[in-house]
Design a protein around this motif. Structure first.
Motif, PDB file in Angstrom:
ATOM      1  N   MET A 119       1.002  -1.168   0.026  1.00  0.00           N
ATOM      2  CA  MET A 119      -0.012  -0.144   0.108  1.00  0.00           C
ATOM      3  C   MET A 119       0.901   1.233   0.123  1.00  0.00           C
ATOM      4  O   MET A 119       0.464   2.229  -0.747  1.00  0.00           O
ATOM      5  N   GLN A 120       2.009   1.163   0.986  1.00  0.00           N
ATOM      6  CA  GLN A 120       2.876   2.202   0.710  1.00  0.00           C
ATOM      7  C   GLN A 120       3.501   2.763  -0.605  1.00  0.00           C
ATOM      8  O   GLN A 120       3.405   3.753  -1.201  1.00  0.00           O
ATOM      9  N   ASP A 121       3.665   1.757  -1.304  1.00  0.00           N
ATOM     10  CA  ASP A 121       4.303   1.895  -2.844  1.00  0.00           C
ATOM     11  C   ASP A 121       3.139   2.511  -3.412  1.00  0.00           C
ATOM     12  O   ASP A 121       3.664   3.488  -4.421  1.00  0.00           O
ATOM     13  N   LYS A 122       2.055   2.209  -3.504  1.00  0.00           N
ATOM     14  CA  LYS A 122       0.891   2.661  -4.574  1.00  0.00           C
ATOM     15  C   LYS A 122       0.805   4.224  -3.920  1.00  0.00           C
ATOM     16  O   LYS A 122       0.631   5.033  -4.991  1.00  0.00           O
ATOM     17  N   THR A 123       0.800   4.357  -2.673  1.00  0.00           N
ATOM     18  CA  THR A 123       0.580   5.746  -2.233  1.00  0.00           C
ATOM     19  C   THR A 123       2.024   6.732  -2.970  1.00  0.00           C
ATOM     20  O   THR A 123       1.698   7.784  -3.021  1.00  0.00           O
ATOM     21  N   PHE A 124       3.168   6.226  -2.744  1.00  0.00           N
ATOM     22  CA  PHE A 124       4.255   6.724  -2.972  1.00  0.00           C
ATOM     23  C   PHE A 124       4.003   7.204  -4.552  1.00  0.00           C
ATOM     24  O   PHE A 124       4.619   8.359  -5.118  1.00  0.00           O
ATOM     25  N   PHE A 125       3.878   6.130  -5.291  1.00  0.00           N
ATOM     26  CA  PHE A 125       3.605   6.464  -6.762  1.00  0.00           C
ATOM     27  C   PHE A 125       2.585   7.355  -7.134  1.00  0.00           C
ATOM     28  O   PHE A 125       2.776   8.038  -8.269  1.00  0.00           O
ATOM     29  N   LEU A 126       1.524   7.291  -6.365  1.00  0.00           N
ATOM     30  CA  LEU A 126       0.450   8.421  -6.617  1.00  0.00           C
ATOM     31  C   LEU A 126       0.888   9.749  -6.333  1.00  0.00           C
ATOM     32  O   LEU A 126       0.612  10.644  -7.188  1.00  0.00           O
ATOM     33  N   LEU A 127       1.622   9.905  -5.218  1.00  0.00           N
ATOM     34  CA  LEU A 127       2.261  11.151  -4.641  1.00  0.00           C
ATOM     35  C   LEU A 127       3.497  11.814  -6.190  1.00  0.00           C
ATOM     36  O   LEU A 127       3.304  12.868  -6.518  1.00  0.00           O
ATOM     37  N   ALA A 128       4.065  10.719  -6.442  1.00  0.00           N
ATOM     38  CA  ALA A 128       5.041  10.968  -7.644  1.00  0.00           C
ATOM     39  C   ALA A 128       4.296  11.364  -8.698  1.00  0.00           C
ATOM     40  O   ALA A 128       4.778  12.317  -9.380  1.00  0.00           O
ATOM     41  N   LEU A 129       3.303  10.576  -9.102  1.00  0.00           N
ATOM     42  CA  LEU A 129       2.516  10.991 -10.422  1.00  0.00           C
ATOM     43  C   LEU A 129       2.019  12.269 -10.283  1.00  0.00           C
ATOM     44  O   LEU A 129       2.167  13.079 -11.342  1.00  0.00           O
ATOM     45  N   ASP A 130       1.528  12.770  -9.104  1.00  0.00           N
ATOM     46  CA  ASP A 130       0.926  13.998  -8.951  1.00  0.00           C
ATOM     47  C   ASP A 130       2.115  15.072  -9.244  1.00  0.00           C
ATOM     48  O   ASP A 130       1.988  16.185  -9.730  1.00  0.00           O
ATOM     49  N   ALA A 131       3.125  14.879  -8.665  1.00  0.00           N
ATOM     50  CA  ALA A 131       4.425  15.782  -8.888  1.00  0.00           C
ATOM     51  C   ALA A 131       4.607  16.094 -10.175  1.00  0.00           C
ATOM     52  O   ALA A 131       5.338  17.190 -10.629  1.00  0.00           O
ATOM     53  N   PHE A 132       4.934  14.741 -10.928  1.00  0.00           N
ATOM     54  CA  PHE A 132       5.431  14.629 -12.318  1.00  0.00           C
ATOM     55  C   PHE A 132       4.323  15.355 -13.254  1.00  0.00           C
ATOM     56  O   PHE A 132       4.635  15.817 -14.254  1.00  0.00           O
ATOM     57  N   SER A 133       3.098  15.097 -12.929  1.00  0.00           N
ATOM     58  CA  SER A 133       1.922  15.629 -13.711  1.00  0.00           C
ATOM     59  C   SER A 133       2.024  17.390 -13.530  1.00  0.00           C
ATOM     60  O   SER A 133       1.998  17.967 -14.516  1.00  0.00           O
ATOM     61  N   SER A 134       2.348  17.713 -12.435  1.00  0.00           N
ATOM     62  CA  SER A 134       2.493  19.239 -12.134  1.00  0.00           C
ATOM     63  C   SER A 134       3.782  19.776 -13.121  1.00  0.00           C
ATOM     64  O   SER A 134       3.717  20.841 -13.886  1.00  0.00           O
ATOM     65  N   ALA A 135       4.885  18.842 -13.198  1.00  0.00           N
ATOM     66  CA  ALA A 135       6.075  19.177 -13.860  1.00  0.00           C
ATOM     67  C   ALA A 135       5.878  19.176 -15.362  1.00  0.00           C
ATOM     68  O   ALA A 135       6.094  20.221 -15.983  1.00  0.00           O
ATOM     69  N   VAL A 136       4.998  18.220 -16.074  1.00  0.00           N
ATOM     70  CA  VAL A 136       4.518  18.444 -17.256  1.00  0.00           C
ATOM     71  C   VAL A 136       3.771  19.522 -17.708  1.00  0.00           C
ATOM     72  O   VAL A 136       3.875  19.796 -18.730  1.00  0.00           O
ATOM     73  N   LYS A 137       2.992  19.806 -16.780  1.00  0.00           N
ATOM     74  CA  LYS A 137       1.917  20.997 -16.866  1.00  0.00           C
ATOM     75  C   LYS A 137       3.102  22.249 -17.109  1.00  0.00           C
ATOM     76  O   LYS A 137       2.587  23.122 -18.046  1.00  0.00           O
ATOM     77  N   LEU A 138       3.915  22.387 -16.240  1.00  0.00           N
ATOM     78  CA  LEU A 138       4.626  23.666 -16.201  1.00  0.00           C
ATOM     79  C   LEU A 138       5.832  23.646 -17.628  1.00  0.00           C
ATOM     80  O   LEU A 138       5.698  24.619 -18.043  1.00  0.00           O
ATOM     81  N   SER A 139       6.017  22.574 -17.954  1.00  0.00           N
ATOM     82  CA  SER A 139       7.164  22.503 -19.209  1.00  0.00           C
ATOM     83  C   SER A 139       6.817  21.392 -20.124  1.00  0.00           C
ATOM     84  O   SER A 139       7.062  20.259 -19.469  1.00  0.00           O
ATOM     85  N   HIS A 140       5.970  21.365 -21.119  1.00  0.00           N
ATOM     86  CA  HIS A 140       5.850  20.490 -22.147  1.00  0.00           C
ATOM     87  C   HIS A 140       6.758  20.038 -22.884  1.00  0.00           C
ATOM     88  O   HIS A 140       6.899  19.077 -23.535  1.00  0.00           O
ATOM     89  N   SER A 141       8.012  20.693 -22.559  1.00  0.00           N
ATOM     90  CA  SER A 141       9.177  20.087 -23.392  1.00  0.00           C
ATOM     91  C   SER A 141      10.322  19.408 -22.458  1.00  0.00           C
ATOM     92  O   SER A 141      11.454  19.351 -22.726  1.00  0.00           O
ATOM     93  N   TYR A 142       9.891  19.119 -21.325  1.00  0.00           N
ATOM     94  CA  TYR A 142      10.889  18.206 -20.244  1.00  0.00           C
ATOM     95  C   TYR A 142      10.732  16.750 -20.302  1.00  0.00           C
ATOM     96  O   TYR A 142       9.945  16.267 -19.889  1.00  0.00           O
ATOM     97  N   ALA A 143      11.662  16.142 -21.293  1.00  0.00           N
ATOM     98  CA  ALA A 143      11.568  15.026 -21.462  1.00  0.00           C
ATOM     99  C   ALA A 143      11.591  13.952 -20.218  1.00  0.00           C
ATOM    100  O   ALA A 143      10.892  12.869 -20.232  1.00  0.00           O
ATOM    101  N   ASP A 144      12.373  14.353 -19.383  1.00  0.00           N
ATOM    102  CA  ASP A 144      12.659  13.711 -18.119  1.00  0.00           C
ATOM    103  C   ASP A 144      11.443  13.599 -17.274  1.00  0.00           C
ATOM    104  O   ASP A 144      10.935  12.379 -16.675  1.00  0.00           O
TER     105      ASP A 144
END
Length: 113
Positions: free
Chosen positions: A1-26
Protein backbone atom coordinates in the motif's frame (compact mmCIF):
# COMPACT_ATOMS: atom_id res chain seq x y z
CA UNK A 1 0.00 0.00 0.00
CA UNK A 2 2.90 2.38 0.74
CA UNK A 3 4.28 1.81 -2.76
CA UNK A 4 0.97 2.77 -4.34
CA UNK A 5 0.74 5.91 -2.21
CA UNK A 6 4.31 6.84 -3.11
CA UNK A 7 3.70 6.39 -6.83
CA UNK A 8 0.43 8.34 -6.67
CA UNK A 9 2.25 11.24 -4.99
CA UNK A 10 5.09 11.02 -7.50
CA UNK A 11 2.59 10.89 -10.36
CA UNK A 12 0.99 14.10 -9.10
CA UNK A 13 4.39 15.78 -8.84
CA UNK A 14 5.42 14.77 -12.36
CA UNK A 15 1.99 15.73 -13.70
CA UNK A 16 2.65 19.22 -12.33
CA UNK A 17 6.11 19.25 -13.91
CA UNK A 18 4.67 18.24 -17.28
CA UNK A 19 2.05 21.00 -17.03
CA UNK A 20 4.72 23.59 -16.24
CA UNK A 21 6.98 22.61 -19.12
CA UNK A 22 5.71 20.56 -22.04
CA UNK A 23 9.25 20.17 -23.37
CA UNK A 24 10.82 18.39 -20.40
CA UNK A 25 11.52 14.82 -21.56
CA UNK A 26 12.64 13.57 -18.14
CA UNK A 27 9.32 14.60 -16.58
CA UNK A 28 7.42 12.58 -19.18
CA UNK A 29 9.75 9.64 -18.62
CA UNK A 30 9.27 9.68 -14.84
CA UNK A 31 5.53 10.23 -15.31
CA UNK A 32 5.49 7.09 -17.44
CA UNK A 33 7.45 5.14 -14.81
CA UNK A 34 4.87 6.06 -12.16
CA UNK A 35 2.02 5.09 -14.47
CA UNK A 36 3.75 1.81 -15.24
CA UNK A 37 4.05 0.96 -11.53
CA UNK A 38 0.39 1.87 -11.05
CA UNK A 39 -0.52 -0.29 -14.07
CA UNK A 40 -2.10 2.65 -15.88
CA UNK A 41 -2.40 2.18 -19.64
CA UNK A 42 -1.02 5.55 -20.73
CA UNK A 43 2.56 4.94 -19.62
CA UNK A 44 3.57 4.08 -23.19
CA UNK A 45 2.33 7.48 -24.35
CA UNK A 46 4.56 9.17 -21.79
CA UNK A 47 7.62 7.23 -22.95
CA UNK A 48 6.80 8.02 -26.57
CA UNK A 49 6.44 11.71 -25.71
CA UNK A 50 9.79 11.69 -23.91
CA UNK A 51 11.40 10.11 -26.97
CA UNK A 52 9.77 12.56 -29.35
CA UNK A 53 11.25 15.42 -27.29
CA UNK A 54 14.64 13.78 -26.79
CA UNK A 55 15.26 10.98 -29.34
CA UNK A 56 18.43 9.81 -27.58
CA UNK A 57 16.83 9.40 -24.15
CA UNK A 58 18.49 6.11 -23.19
CA UNK A 59 16.36 5.49 -20.09
CA UNK A 60 13.11 6.02 -21.99
CA UNK A 61 14.07 3.24 -24.43
CA UNK A 62 14.89 0.87 -21.57
CA UNK A 63 11.68 1.76 -19.73
CA UNK A 64 9.67 1.19 -22.88
CA UNK A 65 11.46 -2.14 -23.33
CA UNK A 66 10.54 -3.13 -19.76
CA UNK A 67 6.92 -2.18 -20.41
CA UNK A 68 6.80 -4.25 -23.59
CA UNK A 69 8.47 -7.14 -21.78
CA UNK A 70 5.88 -6.99 -19.00
CA UNK A 71 3.18 -7.13 -21.68
CA UNK A 72 4.98 -10.12 -23.27
CA UNK A 73 5.63 -8.14 -26.44
CA UNK A 74 9.19 -9.40 -26.62
CA UNK A 75 9.97 -8.43 -30.20
CA UNK A 76 9.15 -4.79 -29.43
CA UNK A 77 11.14 -5.00 -26.20
CA UNK A 78 14.17 -6.29 -28.10
CA UNK A 79 13.91 -3.47 -30.65
CA UNK A 80 13.89 -0.89 -27.85
CA UNK A 81 16.93 -2.52 -26.28
CA UNK A 82 18.67 -2.29 -29.65
CA UNK A 83 17.90 1.44 -29.77
CA UNK A 84 19.27 1.87 -26.25
CA UNK A 85 22.43 -0.03 -27.21
CA UNK A 86 22.93 2.26 -30.20
CA UNK A 87 22.86 5.23 -27.83
CA UNK A 88 25.06 3.67 -25.13
CA UNK A 89 26.95 0.72 -26.65
CA UNK A 90 28.69 -0.17 -23.38
CA UNK A 91 25.56 -0.43 -21.26
CA UNK A 92 25.58 -3.84 -19.60
CA UNK A 93 21.99 -3.35 -18.45
CA UNK A 94 20.74 -2.87 -22.03
CA UNK A 95 22.48 -6.07 -23.13
CA UNK A 96 21.09 -7.98 -20.13
CA UNK A 97 17.55 -6.76 -20.81
CA UNK A 98 17.89 -7.75 -24.46
CA UNK A 99 19.21 -11.20 -23.54
CA UNK A 100 16.29 -11.81 -21.19
CA UNK A 101 13.75 -10.73 -23.81
CA UNK A 102 15.42 -12.87 -26.48
CA UNK A 103 15.28 -15.85 -24.13
CA UNK A 104 11.58 -15.31 -23.38
CA UNK A 105 10.85 -14.73 -27.06
CA UNK A 106 12.58 -17.98 -28.01
CA UNK A 107 10.79 -19.96 -25.28
CA UNK A 108 7.47 -18.46 -26.31
CA UNK A 109 8.04 -19.41 -29.96
CA UNK A 110 8.99 -22.97 -28.97
CA UNK A 111 5.79 -23.33 -26.94
CA UNK A 112 3.70 -22.05 -29.85
CA UNK A 113 5.25 -24.56 -32.23
Amino acid sequence: MQDKTFFLLALDAFSSAVKLSHSYADAYHQHGICRMHLKQPKSLQDFNRALSLHPTHFQAYLSRAALFGAERRYANAILNCNEAIEIQPYSVRAYLYRAVFKFHNKVRHQILL
